[in-house]
Design an enzyme around this catalytic site. Structure first.
Site, PDB file in Angstrom:
ATOM      1  N   HIS A   8      -7.140  -5.201  -1.893  1.00 39.02           N
ATOM      2  CA  HIS A   8      -6.010  -4.371  -1.469  1.00 39.02           C
ATOM      3  C   HIS A   8      -5.216  -5.037  -0.355  1.00 39.02           C
ATOM      4  O   HIS A   8      -4.009  -4.838  -0.236  1.00 39.02           O
ATOM      5  CB  HIS A   8      -6.536  -3.015  -0.994  1.00 39.02           C
ATOM      6  CG  HIS A   8      -5.472  -2.041  -0.630  1.00 39.02           C
ATOM      7  ND1 HIS A   8      -4.636  -1.451  -1.558  1.00 39.02           N
ATOM      8  CD2 HIS A   8      -5.086  -1.540   0.580  1.00 39.02           C
ATOM      9  CE1 HIS A   8      -3.794  -0.632  -0.959  1.00 39.02           C
ATOM     10  NE2 HIS A   8      -4.048  -0.670   0.340  1.00 39.02           N
ATOM     11  N   SER A  33       0.833  -1.197   0.000  1.00 37.99           N
ATOM     12  CA  SER A  33       0.000   0.000   0.000  1.00 37.99           C
ATOM     13  C   SER A  33       0.873   1.255   0.000  1.00 37.99           C
ATOM     14  O   SER A  33       1.631   1.474  -0.934  1.00 37.99           O
ATOM     15  CB  SER A  33      -0.958  -0.046   1.192  1.00 37.99           C
ATOM     16  OG  SER A  33      -1.932   0.957   1.112  1.00 37.99           O
ATOM     17  N   ASP A  48      -9.087  -4.397  -5.953  1.00 41.04           N
ATOM     18  CA  ASP A  48      -8.594  -3.339  -5.066  1.00 41.04           C
ATOM     19  C   ASP A  48      -9.451  -2.078  -5.234  1.00 41.04           C
ATOM     20  O   ASP A  48      -9.491  -1.492  -6.313  1.00 41.04           O
ATOM     21  CB  ASP A  48      -7.129  -3.039  -5.390  1.00 41.04           C
ATOM     22  CG  ASP A  48      -6.446  -2.202  -4.320  1.00 41.04           C
ATOM     23  OD1 ASP A  48      -7.150  -1.480  -3.587  1.00 41.04           O
ATOM     24  OD2 ASP A  48      -5.207  -2.263  -4.236  1.00 41.04           O
TER      25      ASP A  48
END
Length: 297
Positions: free
Chosen positions: A244, A166, A212
């Site tokens: 994600h 991330s 995601d």
């Protein structure tokens, strides 16, 4: 006279056969010489099952690093091969994502270390740090690992890589941009407001997820990959049926391709080319794979 000549010829042939360097092609000494061409290879020849395994051939030790003992990042855990018989190892530092701690990416530590890397999963200075800060922290952790850590003697400081999830993935790109000497970068469902990375010269494997909704591939991983120089060794892996947060738990697809990428570019180990070229095809776990082949050209 014929008998004496035949004996002489036989002796000459025996001498030739026993002479150093006279082994036939493909014999064990010749194979050993070929292996010595790359002093960075670590571990046995890889197979599909070995790169998918939860553990590789090396025993793994670990040591905790307190945030109070370091500067520039938040401490973490170092995982390392316990054997010293193979010499030093390449190393990779891994950053967690926004609001997350090292525990969220800890599964990668022993998994990669058991394949022949020193791996440092880190905490960041705060859980809210942005990608540019996380990039600097990845580099600070690499400097600590190679210069001050208790396992620095096990690390080849010329063979280093970065990974992150991330915002840590966005930080991975920032670190590669800032330090071109890095050998490999692997952003995992990366997030960054900067979408273009033409300055990067580090071989980069971008991993995104088809489901995601936090860092959608259309606005993050795909433009990251497409903006990398066309001359660069690069690849884009889009996970199928993933989110994600898929990189936050043990995942064979992430592990096998990350491992192959790190082996190929940190260790210059061409034995792993077979898993990256020709390009992997879509499957139950791969929605799409793009890349440059052949590698290292």
């Amino acid at each position: 006279m014929t008998r004496h000549l035949g004996a002489a010829m036989a002796a000459a042939c025996l001498t030739l056969l026993l002479a150093p360097g006279a082994q036939a092609a493909g014999s064990a000494p010749a194979s050993a010489a070929a292996a010595a061409d790359n002093p960075y290879e670590r571990g046995p020849a890889p197979t599909q099952s070995s790169i998918e395994a939860l553990r590789g051939s090396y025993g793994v030790g670990e040591t905790s690093v307190s945030s109070l003992a370091v500067s520039g990042f938040g401490g973490g855990t170092i995982y390392y091969p316990t054997s010293t018989s193979d010499g030093t190892f390449g190393a990779v530092v891994i950053s967690p994502g926004f609001t997350a701690y090292q525990s969220s990416i800890a599964w990668l530590g022993p998994r990669l270390a058991s394949q022949g890397f020193v791996v440092f999963t880190i905490d960041t200075l705060t859980t809210l740090d942005q990608p540019d800060s996380r990039g600097r922290q990845l580099l600070a952790a690499l400097d600590y690992l190679t210069q001050r850590s208790s396992v620095r003697g096990r690390v080849d400081a010329s063979r280093l890589g970065v990974m992150g999830h991330s915002m840590g993935g966005g930080g991975t790109l920032e670190a590669a941009k800032s330090r071109p000497s890095l050998k490999a970068a692997v952003p995992l469902t990366g997030w960054n407001t900067d979408k273009t990375w033409p300055e990067i010269t580090t071989p980069t494997l971008v991993i995104g997820a088809d489901g995601d909704t936090i860092a959608p591939v259309a606005t993050h991983s795909e433009p990251f990959y497409e903006s990398l120089p066309g001359s660069l060794d690069k690849a884009y892996l889009e996970l199928n049926g993933a989110t994600h947060f898929t990189p936050n738990s043990s995942n064979t697809t992430i592990a096998k391709y990350s491992l192959s990428w790190l082996k190929r570019f940190i260790d210059d180990d061409t034995r792993y080319d077979q898993f990256l070229c020709p390009l992997p095809r879509p499957s139950l776990t791969i929605d799409e794979y793009r890349g440059t082949c052949p590698l290292g050209s």
